[in-house]
Each structure stands twice: as structure tokens, then as C-alpha cells.
Scaffold this active site. Sequence first.
Site, short mmCIF file in Angstrom:
data_model
loop_
_atom_site.label_atom_id
_atom_site.label_comp_id
_atom_site.label_asym_id
_atom_site.label_seq_id
_atom_site.Cartn_x
_atom_site.Cartn_y
_atom_site.Cartn_z
N ARG A 87 0.79 -1.23 0.00
CA ARG A 87 0.00 0.00 0.00
C ARG A 87 0.82 1.28 0.00
O ARG A 87 0.39 2.28 -0.55
CB ARG A 87 -0.94 0.01 1.23
CG ARG A 87 -1.96 -1.13 1.21
CD ARG A 87 -2.87 -1.07 2.43
NE ARG A 87 -2.17 -1.34 3.67
CZ ARG A 87 -1.95 -2.58 4.14
NH1 ARG A 87 -2.37 -3.62 3.46
NH2 ARG A 87 -1.33 -2.76 5.28
N ARG A 175 8.68 -10.33 -2.93
CA ARG A 175 8.00 -11.13 -3.95
C ARG A 175 8.93 -11.78 -4.97
O ARG A 175 8.48 -12.65 -5.73
CB ARG A 175 6.96 -10.26 -4.67
CG ARG A 175 5.92 -9.64 -3.75
CD ARG A 175 5.13 -10.69 -2.98
NE ARG A 175 4.03 -10.07 -2.21
CZ ARG A 175 3.09 -10.74 -1.59
NH1 ARG A 175 3.08 -12.06 -1.61
NH2 ARG A 175 2.14 -10.10 -0.91
#
Length: 239
Positions: A87, A175
Site C-alpha cells: 500500500r 516477492r
Amino acid sequence: MTEKAVPKVRLLTYTPEPEKTVAAAARLCYSEQSAGELLREFSDEQAERFLGKLVSIGHYSPFEHASFTFAVDGVSRALSHQLVRHRAGVSFSQKSQRYVKESQFEYIKPGSLAKNPALSEEFDGLMALLQEKYRDWLSAGVPAEDARYILPNAAATNLVVTMNARSLLHFFSLRCCVRAQWEIRALACAMRRLVKEVAPLLFAKAGPSCVSRGICFEGAMSCGAAPLLGAPEEGGSHE
């Protein structure tokens, strides 16, 4: 019905001269010159040295002045649910299942199912059944915003994603790790390749913490590619 497996990623736009922009923003804090003057005067060599210094001391806030916008097509809703957990310094726009009919939705099939003929066929059958029921509900007058409740996490979606360089580095650290879920890892690695082409200095050490910092934060789940945080250095293995 369409099976997809590899995210399609394009770098749509990015901050002009991202590396000089970051270097000039950081240098401004210690200079009497304006940011515009610094940007004009910075040579590639000066920018490279200054960025190297920023990385060496862990001063990443100036990296927030460089942004990168991606078109991401053909990823699952399972992936997009993971993606929106990022975010800070990130913006998303996603295809709506309320306003866009999904009567013939494409879907992502995990490799663990695709390589098993029986399970692959069963998966395709379930997707076909969901498509049929979705169309039946629309024909019965159910609004698309309600019919979408039957759509699976496998349903494909398209997004536009904008991240600043600092957020991207954090995203890649999590990731691009081999422990990340396979689909979002493929997306992160594709995004990393694209930004390294246009800003190689900003993203020289982009990747999991074993690459960027030489240490692992995965605890007992570590792959062993780097020492664990707080563990003796000889505890890691690059084999």
C-alpha cells in the site's frame, strides 16, 4: 475458455531521468542550488556515485521521487488480492467485475494442476460450470454485481499499477524470493527486468534480501541462500 499462466507486463510510463531525479532530490538537502539546477548539472557519473552512496547508507527516501507505471494483464484474482497488500507509495486500477461482464472469463491454471491430466481436466470442468452458472444468473436477471460472487480466484484480471522506486525495492525484496507464491513471483521478476532496463542504478540490488542485503528474514523457512538474521554467518549456504 482460455488458460493463462504467464503475466503480461508492460512498463507504460516512468519518471523522466529517474536516476538523476533521485540523485538531485537527495543532493538538494545539502546544496544551496535548486533541484532544477542540480538536475541539469548532474552528469551520469556523478549520479551513479551519489546513488551508490545513498544505497550504502540505506537512505532510500529520495527514491520515492521516481515512479513507474505498469500494465499488468492476465493475472488471477488470487494474485491481485496479494498485490493490494502493498500500500505505501502504490496506486492500483483494476478491471471491474461489476461493470465488465465475465460470461466467458479467462482463468489461470496453476502448474501443479496443469501437469496432472486428471486434475487439469477437473479444473477446466469446474471453470466451465462456473461460467455456465454465471451466464444463467445474468439471464435470470441477477445483476452482474451479484452474479460475480460465484467467480473464482482463478478468474483473470487486468490492472494498472504505479509504484515509486522505494516501494518497488520493498516489493521485490518480498516477492522475488523463492518463498513467494509462484504467480506473484513471476510478476515481480518481470517488473524487475523492466525497471532495470531504464534505471539500472536504482535497481542494481533489487531482489530478495539475500540479494539486496546478504541476509535472510525467512527464519526456519529459509532456502539457505544467505545467513539468517541474527544467525552466525557460516549458517547460510549458497548451494
